[in-house]
Design an enzyme around this catalytic site. Structure first.
Site, mmCIF file in Angstrom:
data_model
loop_
_atom_site.group_PDB
_atom_site.id
_atom_site.type_symbol
_atom_site.label_atom_id
_atom_site.label_comp_id
_atom_site.label_asym_id
_atom_site.label_seq_id
_atom_site.Cartn_x
_atom_site.Cartn_y
_atom_site.Cartn_z
ATOM 1 C CD GLU A 54 -2.915 -1.227 0.721
ATOM 2 O OE1 GLU A 54 -3.356 -0.094 0.121
ATOM 3 O OE2 GLU A 54 -3.528 -2.285 0.344
ATOM 4 C CE LYS B 66 -3.871 -11.605 7.496
ATOM 5 N NZ LYS B 66 -2.722 -11.261 6.470
#
Lengths: 432, 432
Positions: free
Chosen positions: A191, A206
């Site tokens: 990004e 996660k």
């Protein structure tokens, strides 16, 4: 044949992938499952951009997510909006309306999992989230159902494709972090603001989901120690290579006695290990159970199709729950293990890689090993190369040591005039 | 809390592992699942030998399997007898009595899967068989549920721990097949009659189960081309190593257009591939789906605990089906893909490794490449080392070629006086 009518909120990359998968493989899925998946409604603020999918006429496109959430014809809500604000509202509204939710939103679960799962338990609906960890790899299902007979001993995951891609390219091209990051941004693998990935936040999201799945309560983000890969240098990658290691960003969840460790940081792992061979944008999760021993799950950790594969699997699971009235079939988040505590980072014991830039003069090794010895840290190996410079790099691998002892030794080293640059430390995971 | 009452037939190694897992982790499993697993009855012809497990008083031990099969208190029958005769009777009787069956018996399913699954469809019971392929690795669940949205493109598995152990030791110790086999037999890693393993039969049983799961009908053993590892020599392992390959016994299932290939044979795979790093008794399965891309599942392929982990997961699945009245929740074996044909081995196209012992004289390479060229086989690389002998080994890697063309070329080579020993051929799998 019964159908499961799907409402998709968020028609971005993954949303389009889910719609395409159902359109393309719907017949196959129906024949396999005895239940036909049907894309009924898609809600997105932008319903005019062409996603390259020719939607059947009976698919409703709307900019009004709440009409979807309140539509009695929608059986399952697929939340692909992302973020933790409006996505949370959508998920809670769906559950309040008695609709099961499938989500790929790890940030949402990591920060608000406790609230969301409590809402699910209070309703007659489920929340499924296979796509939130490991993309298309069915690792959530494996842990929740396939390893249900196991106490989970250890989880070690490579969970962020962007970081793994950057580290792989640094190693292969002998390139610096910033150069590879820039190239990755250009190629669309990172990004514009890469912080979420390279600072380890995504991996930590996660990690806390996997930890919660293993140990039965929503830990949230607070207990997770997080370090990213910005400080990993090409120099350290090359030293690691010579010592038989690769540097990976790992999520590590370990049971130590009655306690649990949760940490995200770069680590040296053996080049010869299976995880050591997970390169590029791929993800892998090592899960060790007390009965099954070590297992590993590998695949694409992100991307339109892989994520869609996981979302569709969840949709069929919740659809089958609806078909058979078996909601809460697998109540994943009843607290099922009494873990007395999260291990504070200071008490974590691991091996360490140290790179010290030291003056090239007699007695320095004795000095350094003295500092380590006083801190109860035992040296496994030392490498120091000849050079014509006034200072030389000294590479030390330690045996297992406590983090607080290591930090004490580092504090001491920073005071030594023989150590001419700030010491570099990377943990080592030997992956039993 | 509801219970699932388990009847175990076969109190051998795996049976004892299942009983131990339930006794040890039963509370944890119950908290996770909302359903308590209970060992109710164990049937075995030998109920006197000490298995090192202290059974609770309320567990019934019996030599009479039929009393277990007819006991209304038994919810689930776990068949761990092995073989294809009496085990088949037990399974069919259980299904006739409306009891779901969990089995680890790959031979039984490979030979009688069609009949057994038809019986299950005709009753209100399920047959679950996670432990039949890949030991403790939850790969059946992954394929059946986790990848339900995918058309399966390719499966490549290392499915027999004994063969992988032998090949790994041959490579590491530079030892011959027969010596390593003898050592493996002594260490308990190979049976006294090793044929089942080393001739590829066990791998073929597992291959046909995976193929059936992927393509929705019970193929049985007939369509599977089977070769074992008896003819793999240390010499070929060493040549493969130098060329960047390892030799593994693979199960390969591929969709080619509308057709399916099923074959079991040794193959050269790249040393750098993930499957190339699966060593010793471990198993791994590469599963590629059209949506998810490539995924891999790794773990212990056999043994008391790993197999027990898979059996217990199945027991909980069928137990939850009973709890929710959701039998046939996942009807795995409705034929769900119309594959027009199994590809005959003669039409399979692959790359080949050829080792030819040829006279060390001018013109031999031209002769051999002429023979290959006439058979439409294109050479990728040739290695021929200097020697002082009258004949030398010539190692050829081909590009993709049809099996029938390769066999035609071999027939021709066998007639050449310049080729002084029977040609050796091993297929190459480049693992996309």
């Amino acid at each position: 044949m019964k159908t499961v009518n799907i409402g998709v909120i968020g028609f971005g990359t993954v949303g389009a992938g889910v719609v395409e998968c159902v359109l393309q493989n719907g017949d196959l899925i129906a024949e396999r499952s005895g239940l036909r998946p049907v894309i009924a409604t898609i809600a997105d603020l932008d319903i005019t951009t062409d996603r390259g999918i020719s939607l059947p006429d009976d698919v409703t496109l709307t900019t009004d997510a709440s009409s979807l959430l309140n539509d009695p014809a929608i059986d399952v809500v697929v939340e692909l909006v992302g973020g933790t604000t409006i996505a949370k509202d959508f998920v809670l509204q769906a559950l309040a309306n008695g609709k099961p939710v499938v989500t790929a939103n790890k940030a949402l679960l990591a920060h608000h999992g406790a609230e969301i799962f409590q809402a699910a338990q209070g309703s007659s609906s489920d929340v499924y989230y296979e796509a939130s960890v490991g993309g298309g790899i069915p690792v959530i299902k494996a842990m929740r159902e396939g390893l249900v007979g196991n106490r989970i001993v250890e989880i070690v995951g490579i969970l962020n494709g962007t970081c793994n891609y950057i580290l792989t390219r640094m190693e292969r091209e002998k390139a610096d972090f910033n150069d590879v990051l820039a190239a990755a941004q250009e190629a669309g693998y990172a990004e514009t603001d890469p912080s979420f990935d390279v600072d380890g936040i995504d991996t930590a999201h996660k990690a806390t989901i996997l930890a919660s799945l293993a140990y039965g309560e929503w830990f949230g983000m607070d207990p997770v120690h997080v370090e990213g890969i910005r400080n990993v240098t090409l120099q350290d990658i090359e030293y690691a290579t010579n010592l038989g290691y690769r540097i990976k960003l790992l999520a590590i969840i370990k049971q130590e006695d009655a306690n649990v460790e949760m940490r995200v940081h770069p680590a040296l792992i053996p080049t010869s290990s299976l995880l050591g061979h997970v390169s590029g944008v791929f993800n892998a999760v090592w899960v060790e159970g007390d009965t099954v021993g070590g297992t590993m799950y590998y695949g694409r950790g992100a991307g339109r199709e892989a994520t869609a594969s996981a979302v569709v699997a969840d949709v069929m699971d919740v659809g089958l729950n609806l078909k058979f009235g078996s909601h809460h079939r697998v109540p994943a988040f009843r607290p099922h293990c009494a873990y007395s505590a999260i291990v504070p980072m200071a008490d974590v014991a691991t091996r360490y890689y140290l790179r010290l830039q030291v003056k090239d003069q007699p007695g320095v090794l004795a000095l350094i090993s003295g500092v380590l010895g006083q801190a109860n840290i035992s040296i496994a190996s030392v490498t120091q190369q000849e050079t014509s410079q006034a200072s030389v790099p000294m590479i030390i691998l330690t045996h297992q040591a406590r983090e607080s002892d290591l930090q004490a030794a580092l504090d001491r080293m920073r005071e030594l005039e023989e150590v001419v640059e700030p010491p570099v430390v990377i943990r080592i995971e030997d992956l039993g």
